[in-house]
Design an enzyme around this catalytic site. Structure first.
Site, mmCIF file in Angstrom:
data_model
loop_
_atom_site.group_PDB
_atom_site.id
_atom_site.type_symbol
_atom_site.label_atom_id
_atom_site.label_comp_id
_atom_site.label_asym_id
_atom_site.label_seq_id
_atom_site.Cartn_x
_atom_site.Cartn_y
_atom_site.Cartn_z
ATOM 1 N N CYS A 183 -8.246 -3.928 -6.059
ATOM 2 C CA CYS A 183 -7.308 -5.026 -5.741
ATOM 3 C C CYS A 183 -7.900 -5.659 -4.240
ATOM 4 C CB CYS A 183 -5.820 -4.420 -5.702
ATOM 5 S SG CYS A 183 -4.557 -5.718 -5.222
ATOM 6 N N ASP B 100 0.679 0.557 -1.327
ATOM 7 C CA ASP B 100 1.905 -0.155 -0.775
ATOM 8 C C ASP B 100 2.879 0.802 -0.404
ATOM 9 O OD1 ASP B 100 0.290 -1.778 -3.177
ATOM 10 O OD2 ASP B 100 1.699 -3.190 -2.096
HETATM 11 P P1 RI2 Z 1 -2.970 -3.570 2.664
HETATM 12 C C1 RI2 Z 1 -1.444 -4.900 -2.419
HETATM 13 O O1 RI2 Z 1 -0.143 -5.661 -3.064
HETATM 14 C C2 RI2 Z 1 -2.264 -3.900 -3.158
HETATM 15 O O2 RI2 Z 1 -1.708 -3.150 -3.940
HETATM 16 C C3 RI2 Z 1 -2.938 -3.316 -2.121
HETATM 17 O O3 RI2 Z 1 -3.405 -2.253 -2.502
HETATM 18 C C4 RI2 Z 1 -1.745 -3.173 -1.039
HETATM 19 O O4 RI2 Z 1 -1.006 -4.181 -1.356
HETATM 20 C C5 RI2 Z 1 -2.123 -2.911 0.337
HETATM 21 O O5 RI2 Z 1 -2.837 -4.022 0.934
HETATM 22 P P2 RI2 Z 1 -0.152 -6.830 -3.701
HETATM 23 O O6 RI2 Z 1 0.802 -7.731 -2.566
HETATM 24 O O7 RI2 Z 1 -1.866 -3.642 3.181
HETATM 25 O O8 RI2 Z 1 -1.145 -7.523 -3.907
HETATM 26 O O9 RI2 Z 1 -3.868 -2.766 2.975
HETATM 27 O O10 RI2 Z 1 0.828 -6.653 -5.049
HETATM 28 O O11 RI2 Z 1 -3.522 -5.121 2.876
#
Ligand code: RI2
Length: 306
Positions: free
Chosen positions: A121, A190
């Site tokens: 991701c 998350d």
């Molecule tokens: P940071 C994202 O969720 C991903 O799951 C990623 O690993 C997590 O947030 C943490 O990201 P989404 O918003 O806080 O894409 O480290 O569903 O940037």
């Protein structure tokens, strides 16, 4: 931008990534509060705006922790309350930004020169570790997963390419095939529960399983705001399930009468598969999640009720 617009941007993932969502929501709540005129309705309007922001995406706890940080505001007059909200919001934003840098500095020490990494991701915390290691002169390369259905792997790919980091882009189902070439997996979070379970982008738990099988260290990058005080009080983390259209176009799905799509945005990885969590206050084993919640978030039960 008003609160409805801010909430919509989070919901439709124009603003995404757990840490970015929290900072964006806190900023939106602060700006909204500073513009409220009504004296007698102030608290009601702020609490309504906070609820609207909280209702956007249910899984990432940093949104919840950010909003609750600001909702501890005090003061008697509206001006005092506004001052308090502004200073709490600014403090949260500053702490979140500093945490990201500290995670990079602590985590990069775990990366050996010449390593091949894998990430999933798009996590600003995981990328902080990877970029810091590279900027320190370590020779690394990174496998980046596509991360269906939203393909956040493309954002990661661009960020790494902008840094000049050699990157291999793979589909999610190729993770086990390539795991033998990987020295360390680094992902974001998350939410981390009181018992050290990780909730992260769908597919993370399969990567953790493949890493475990291949004896590849699995590292999580997460600020203390990613730990969930709610889970200490017995609450389960609710996993967001998003629209079918993210997975299959409506025209395709419409051709079938007996097909539904399931689209959970996150999955859970038990602590047994996690070697280390890199936080801004240190590199800890997942078993220490409880301590982080008590010492760094330290909320009392009453704050979650009502
Ligand atoms: P940071 C994202 O969720 C991903 O799951 C990623 O690993 C997590 O947030 C943490 O990201 P989404 O918003 O806080 O894409 O480290 O569903 O940037």
């Amino acid at each position: 931008m008003n609160i409805d617009e801010a909430a919509e941007k989070i919901k439709n993932m124009e603003i995404r990534g757990a840490a970015k969502i929290a900072v964006f929501a806190v900023r939106a709540l602060r700006d909204f509060a500073l513009n409220v005129e009504a004296e007698d309705e102030f608290d009601t309007l702020i609490s309504r705006a906070a609820t609207k922001l909280l209702d956007t995406r249910p899984t990432a706890v940093s949104l919840y922790n950010g909003i609750h940080y600001v909702m501890k505001y005090s003061g008697i007059t509206v001006n005092e309350k506004k001052e308090s909200i502004k200073s709490l919001a600014d403090e949260f934003i500053e702490r979140a930004e500093r945490a990201n840098e500290q995670i990079g500095r602590i985590g990069e020490k775990r990366i050996k020169n010449g390593s091949t990494l894998m990430t999933h991701c798009n996590s600003s915390a995981a990328l902080s570790i990877i970029k810091t290691a590279f900027r320190k002169g370590k020779k690394i390369e990174v496998y980046v997963t596509e991360s269906r259905p939203r393909k956040q792997g493309l954002i990661t790919l661009k960020e790494l390419d902008d840094e000049g980091i050699p990157t291999k882009f793979i589909v999610d189902s190729a993770v086990r095939y390539f795991m033998k070439d990987v020295d360390m997996v680094v992902v974001g979070a998350d939410t981390i529960t009181a018992n050290g379970t990780l909730i992260n982008k769908i597919g993370t738990s399969q990567i953790a399983l493949a890493a475990h099988e291949a004896r590849v260290p699995f590292i999580v990058a997460a600020e203390t705001f990613k730990f969930s005080p709610k889970t200490l009080h017995g609450e389960l983390v609710s996993i967001e399930e998003r629209e079918a259209s993210e997975v299959l176009e409506d025209e395709v799905l419409d051709k079938y009468s007996h097909v539904t799509v399931r689209n959970p945005a996150f999955d859970t990885t038990p602590r047994e598969y996690i070697d280390l969590i890199i936080t801004e206050v240190g590199a800890i084993p997942p078993e220490m999640a409880y301590v982080i919640i008590r010492e760094y978030l330290g909320y009392a039960l009453e704050e979650f009720e009502g």
